[in-house]
Design an enzyme around this catalytic site. Sequence first.
Site, mmCIF file in Angstrom:
data_model
loop_
_atom_site.group_PDB
_atom_site.id
_atom_site.type_symbol
_atom_site.label_atom_id
_atom_site.label_comp_id
_atom_site.label_asym_id
_atom_site.label_seq_id
_atom_site.Cartn_x
_atom_site.Cartn_y
_atom_site.Cartn_z
ATOM 1 N N LYS A 129 0.801 -1.096 -0.119
ATOM 2 C CA LYS A 129 0.024 -0.135 -0.006
ATOM 3 C C LYS A 129 0.872 1.212 -0.132
ATOM 4 C CE LYS A 129 -4.660 0.750 0.078
ATOM 5 N NZ LYS A 129 -5.406 0.178 -0.892
ATOM 6 N N ASP A 169 -6.973 4.371 -4.726
ATOM 7 C CA ASP A 169 -7.646 4.388 -3.547
ATOM 8 C C ASP A 169 -8.378 5.650 -3.191
ATOM 9 O OD1 ASP A 169 -7.849 2.283 -1.126
ATOM 10 O OD2 ASP A 169 -7.476 4.008 -0.117
ATOM 11 N N SER A 380 -7.973 -5.441 -10.699
ATOM 12 C CA SER A 380 -6.623 -4.986 -11.112
ATOM 13 C C SER A 380 -5.873 -6.044 -11.561
ATOM 14 C CB SER A 380 -6.079 -4.204 -9.948
ATOM 15 O OG SER A 380 -6.775 -2.773 -9.735
#
Length: 448
Positions: A129, A169, A380
Site C-alpha cells: 500500500k 484508492d 486490477s
Amino acid sequence: MSFKIDYLNELMTTVEKRNANEPEFHQAVREVLESLEPALVRNSDYIYSGVIERLVEPERTVKFRVPWVDDHGMVHVNRGFRIQFNSAIGPYKGGLRFHPSVYEGIIKFLGFEQIFKNSLTGLPIGGAKGGSDFDPKGRSDMEIMRFCQSFMTELYKYVGADTDIPAGDIGVGAREIGYLFGQYKRLTDQFNGVLTGKGLSYGGSLARREATGYGLCYYTEKMLATAGMSFNGTRVVISGSGNVAIYACEKAQALGATVVAMSDSDGYIVDNNGINLEYVKEIKEQNKGRIRDYRIYVPLAEYHAGSRGIWGVKCDIAMPCATQNEIDEDSAFSLMAGGCRAVAEGANMPSTLEATKAFLSGGVLFAPAKAANAGGVATSALEMSQNSQRMPWTFDEVDTRLRTIMENIFDNCYSTSEEYGKPGNLVVGANIAGFLKVADAMMSQGIV
C-alpha cells in the site's frame, strides 16, 4: 493450546511496542492474530519457522518527501509512502491513497490487510500500500498533475510490472493514475502495466471502476443465500458516496434491493422510496458536490448532518463503504435494533473490533472487508493479465471473471470456517484461508 495463545499474545505485545502510536495497524494485526489459533494448533511449524513474526513486519518501507508548486508559485512539501509488505505469492499489489489522514500507520494497516485480501483472490499478487498526506480536494488539475509527477519521480525507483503494481484508492482516481503513469513512462521510457486503474485508451480494463462495489454485492449475495436470504425486497443502507458506494448501490438495486440511505463526510440522506442513483452520480461524479445536494433533485428526501447517524436508519442489510472504523460498538447495536440482519464491508476495516464481535455474537451475517471488498484488486489483477497479453477483454468477460472470483472467495472463507471449527464465522475463515496460502509459500522459500 495455552502455548499458542501465549505466543500470539506476546507477539501482539511486540507489534504494539515496535509500532507505537499506530492504532489502525494494531487493530488490523490483532484481528488476524485472534483468528489464527486453530491453524497453529494444527501446524506448529508456523510458529517455529517464524512465519508470523515475518508476516507482521514489512519487507520494505519507503518514505520520501514530495515537493510541488501550486498555481500561485508557492512551494509545498508532503510526505509520500510505499510499504511493500509481502511478496511471497507474487509481486506487490495495492493502492495509493491521497488524503490528509495518511501517515505511516494507516499505510501499514492497509498494506497488512492487502496481504490476505490478495491471497484470497487466488491470483498471484502480494500485499502493499502507499500514498501521501496530500489533499487533492480543491486543487486544480495542474496542481494535482505537478504533485503526481513529483510523487512518481521518487516512487518509480521501487515499482515495476513484475515488482510492485500500485493502483488507486481514496483520492486517487483515473485522473491521478493518468498523471502518475505519464511520469513513470517519461522517466523509464517503458510502456507496461506498472499501474492499474488506467484509462481505457492506454491499457485500462472495462469494469474496473465498478469492480469493488459489484464484487461486494456478489460476495454478499452468496453469503445471504447460505441463510435463505437474497437482496430482493430488502432495505439497504450504504455509507459513502464514492466509487465503491455508488457501484454497490447500482448492483444491489439490480438484484432487487431498495437502497434507502447514502452519505459523505458531511452527513447522510434518506430516501425511503429508494435512492435515485443517477442523481447521486451527477452530484458526486460530474459536479463534485456534496450528498446534501440530493434534496435539490428529491425535495422529500431527508438530510441529516453528521455521517455516523446513518447507522440508525432501519435496514435489513448494511454496507459500510466510506472509511475505517466508521461503525463502532454503539453503531452496531443501533443497526441490530433497527432490524439489520447482514453487514458487508466495502471499505477497509470499517468496523471496530468491538463492533465486529457484537455482530458475530448477535447472529448478524458478517462479511469482512478483506474478503468482501476484494473485487477491486481482483479486477486490477485481471487488468495486469490483459496488459501482459496486450489483449483487452469485454465488460461481460471481466464481470463474469469477477463474479466467479468473489463466489470462490466466499466458498473458501465458508469452508475454512467449518474446517477450523468456527462454522459461518467468515472473519476466521477469511483470515485463516488468506494466511495459509501466504504462510505455506513463505515456508517453501526459506528464511527471507
